[in-house]
Design an enzyme around this catalytic site. Structure first.
Site, short mmCIF file in Angstrom:
data_model
loop_
_atom_site.label_atom_id
_atom_site.label_comp_id
_atom_site.label_asym_id
_atom_site.label_seq_id
_atom_site.Cartn_x
_atom_site.Cartn_y
_atom_site.Cartn_z
CE1 TYR A 119 -3.08 3.01 0.48
CE2 TYR A 119 -3.65 2.18 2.64
CZ TYR A 119 -3.83 3.10 1.64
OH TYR A 119 -4.76 4.09 1.78
CE LYS A 123 -5.99 1.68 -1.17
NZ LYS A 123 -6.62 1.70 0.17
CB ILE A 182 -8.25 -0.98 -3.04
CG1 ILE A 182 -7.42 -2.19 -3.48
CG2 ILE A 182 -8.55 -1.05 -1.54
CD1 ILE A 182 -6.13 -2.40 -2.75
#
Length: 304
Positions: free
Chosen positions: A142, A170, A212
């Site tokens: 992330y 992400k 996401i």
């Protein structure tokens, strides 16, 4: 569409970052949590991410985080992958957490840099290498320099490409050029997920293969339809739907994004607005403005 288990390296599609539903006393509302998970799964999502930023990871107690993931695994019952966010203060704590997730049967994890301390590039890469070595679980890395102050650059991802369990990114830098830069630096080594709701169409056009999602938690059918249209290349229809969706997508931005998304969940009947302190529910003019935006979106909700 039917949901089928997805092998880690081929993760694609919509993986919502799920809220942690709570009662007014800040305890976890397990019944509301289960209901929302079922609605999301029925909408045709491709995976679930529990205990992310939107899931209020850092205000949950260690046992609560593990219980939230265990509960989601039970609800999902193998229909789709269940992942957990990893947002710990130290590398050692993150290693312990991913080992616990592996023991619980989680399908993967989404790992953030260590919290509070702003690591430099060498420290950041050491953190991810060490956490990856602690289990066999596949990892979404992330990257959110806006929220957490640590930027994992395309060059750094190229250096990390030898770590086989780092399978996806992400990308939440709020810079859509990063998608192209990641492809230029790493080819198709990683599955790339857009992580900023308002920028998803641009990310998909540049090659992102996953989303996401945040606001889509409250509008899962519309979220699924938007994804289907983009994947089919039906951009005229996608643009029409997106023009309705975009004002709502702005709820995913700013320091109160958790409160805003929980409030919209409440207004559509899929949860409640209760959050865990130090967060407080929205109040005053801000609450009035957000409710007006939400109610306008609901009133103009398209027929699919």
């Amino acid at each position: 569409m039917a949901n089928q288990p997805i092998s880690p390296i081929s993760w694609r599609g919509v993986f919502p970052a799920v809220t942690t539903q709570m009662h007014a006393d800040q305890s976890i509302d397990w019944a509301a949590q289960a209901h929302h998970l079922e609605v999301l799964i029925d909408s045709g999502i491709h995976g679930l991410i529990l205990c992310g930023s939107l899931g209020e990871n850092q205000t949950l107690l260690p046992d609560e985080k593990r219980a939230v993931v265990k509960h989601a695994k039970e609800v999902a019952a193998g229909r789709i992958p269940v992942l957990s966010g990893v947002a710990e203060m130290s590398t050692a704590a993150a290693c312990q957490y991913v080992q616990d997730m592996e023991a619980l049967g989680a399908d993967g994890v989404m790992v953030l840099p260590a919290m509070v301390y702003k690591s430099d590039p060498r420290e950041t890469m050491a953190h991810f290498r060490t956490v990856a070595a602690a289990s066999k679980l596949p990892i979404i890395v992330y990257n959110n320099p806006v929220g957490y102050g640590v930027d994992i650059t395309p060059k750094m991802f190229a250096e990390l490409a030898d770590v086989e369990t780092l399978v996806a990114i992400k990308e939440s830098s709020a810079d859509t050029t990063r998608i192209t830069e990641l492809y230029n630096a790493c080819g198709d080594r990683y599955a790339l997920y857009g992580g900023v709701d308002t920028l998803i169409p641009e990310c998909v056009l540049m090659g992102a293969t996953g989303w996401i999602a945040g606001v889509g938690l409250a509008f899962p059918k519309e979220n699924a339809r938007m994804w289907e249209l983009m994947m089919a290349g039906e951009w005229d229809k996608a643009r029409e739907l997106w023009r309705w969706f975009l004002p709502l997508m702005t709820l995913d931005i700013g320091p109160h994004f958790v409160q805003k998304i929980k409030l919209v969940l409440q207004e559509v009947g899929l949860g409640s607005e209760w959050v865990r302190a130090p967060r407080l529910t929205l109040a005053g003019t801000e609450r009035d403005e957000i409710l007006a935006l939400i109610h306008k979106g609901i009133a103009e909700r398209p027929t699919l």
